[in-house]
Write a protein that holds these residues in place. Structure first.
Motif, PDB file in Angstrom:
ATOM      1  N   THR A   1      -1.205  19.799 -36.645  1.00  0.00           N
ATOM      2  CA  THR A   1      -1.726  20.173 -35.279  1.00  0.00           C
ATOM      3  C   THR A   1      -0.498  20.415 -34.399  1.00  0.00           C
ATOM      4  OG1 THR A   1      -3.866  18.977 -35.676  1.00  0.00           O
ATOM      5  CG2 THR A   1      -3.263  19.469 -33.292  1.00  0.00           C
TER       6      THR A   1
ATOM      7  N   ASP B   1       4.327  23.526 -36.991  1.00  0.00           N
ATOM      8  CA  ASP B   1       4.106  24.824 -37.353  1.00  0.00           C
ATOM      9  C   ASP B   1       4.509  24.463 -38.938  1.00  0.00           C
ATOM     10  OD1 ASP B   1       3.511  27.344 -38.166  1.00  0.00           O
ATOM     11  OD2 ASP B   1       5.309  28.239 -37.243  1.00  0.00           O
TER      12      ASP B   1
ATOM     13  N   LYS C   1       4.842  23.383 -32.571  1.00  0.00           N
ATOM     14  CA  LYS C   1       4.109  24.549 -31.767  1.00  0.00           C
ATOM     15  C   LYS C   1       4.157  24.367 -30.223  1.00  0.00           C
ATOM     16  CE  LYS C   1       0.677  24.623 -35.455  1.00  0.00           C
ATOM     17  NZ  LYS C   1      -0.663  24.256 -35.964  1.00  0.00           N
ATOM     18  N   PRO C   2       4.385  25.741 -29.753  1.00  0.00           N
ATOM     19  CA  PRO C   2       4.291  25.875 -28.313  1.00  0.00           C
ATOM     20  C   PRO C   2       3.074  25.244 -27.421  1.00  0.00           C
ATOM     21  CG  PRO C   2       5.074  27.893 -29.354  1.00  0.00           C
ATOM     22  CD  PRO C   2       4.666  27.003 -30.320  1.00  0.00           C
ATOM     23  N   GLU C   3       2.028  25.329 -28.153  1.00  0.00           N
ATOM     24  CA  GLU C   3       0.825  25.112 -27.515  1.00  0.00           C
ATOM     25  C   GLU C   3       0.702  23.300 -27.463  1.00  0.00           C
ATOM     26  OE1 GLU C   3      -0.520  26.477 -31.686  1.00  0.00           O
ATOM     27  OE2 GLU C   3       0.649  27.138 -29.991  1.00  0.00           O
ATOM     28  N   ALA C   4       1.187  22.669 -28.399  1.00  0.00           N
ATOM     29  CA  ALA C   4       1.412  21.123 -28.542  1.00  0.00           C
ATOM     30  C   ALA C   4       2.296  20.704 -27.247  1.00  0.00           C
ATOM     31  CB  ALA C   4       2.100  20.884 -29.919  1.00  0.00           C
TER      32      ALA C   4
ATOM     33  N   ALA D   1       3.004  22.300 -24.694  1.00  0.00           N
ATOM     34  CA  ALA D   1       2.230  22.553 -23.295  1.00  0.00           C
ATOM     35  C   ALA D   1       1.347  21.538 -22.829  1.00  0.00           C
ATOM     36  CB  ALA D   1       1.668  24.016 -23.145  1.00  0.00           C
ATOM     37  N   LEU D   2       0.367  21.149 -24.215  1.00  0.00           N
ATOM     38  CA  LEU D   2      -0.681  19.986 -23.998  1.00  0.00           C
ATOM     39  C   LEU D   2       0.110  18.934 -23.462  1.00  0.00           C
ATOM     40  CD1 LEU D   2      -3.676  19.444 -24.183  1.00  0.00           C
ATOM     41  CD2 LEU D   2      -3.076  18.883 -26.687  1.00  0.00           C
TER      42      LEU D   2
ATOM     43  N   THR E   1      -0.445  17.016 -20.278  1.00  0.00           N
ATOM     44  CA  THR E   1      -0.973  15.500 -20.040  1.00  0.00           C
ATOM     45  C   THR E   1       0.045  14.575 -19.194  1.00  0.00           C
ATOM     46  OG1 THR E   1      -2.095  15.931 -22.357  1.00  0.00           O
ATOM     47  CG2 THR E   1      -1.830  13.418 -21.672  1.00  0.00           C
TER      48      THR E   1
END
Length: 96
Positions: free
Chosen positions: A58, A61, A68-71, A73-74, A78
């Motif tokens: 998750t 990559d 991963k960039p979305e990880a 950002a999340l 948070t």
């Protein structure tokens, strides 16, 4: 001498006692194999490894090995959200 008979091929009416015994033995072996496989699937080490691999896939990559960039950002979102809640609650307690 044992006949290699599968359970679905044997009926009580048409089978000899030897065939029925062999059919029961084969069924017991299959059930034991299935139980061993299920126990292996729910072993704590296997579950922990599976969860760790899922979490890693998750966040990382698989092709590039980078995060991963979305990880990212999340994670940042948070942290900022928790910080905003802490600041908000600390401000309310001083006023009240």
């Amino acid at each position: 001498m044992t006949d290699n008979v599968y359970t679905s091929d044997v009926t009580v009416d048409s089978a000899s006692p030897t065939q029925l015994a062999e059919s029961i033995r084969l069924r017991e072996e299959r059930i034991a194999d299935n139980i061993d496989e299920l126990v292996g699937r729910v072993h704590p080490k296997v579950l922990a490894t599976r969860a760790a691999n899922k979490a890693k896939s998750t966040v990382v990559d698989e092709e590039s090995g980078s995060v991963k960039p979305e990880a990212i950002a999340l994670g940042v979102g948070t942290v900022l959200g928790v910080a905003a809640l802490i600041v908000g609650f600390s401000g309310r307690s001083k006023r009240g």
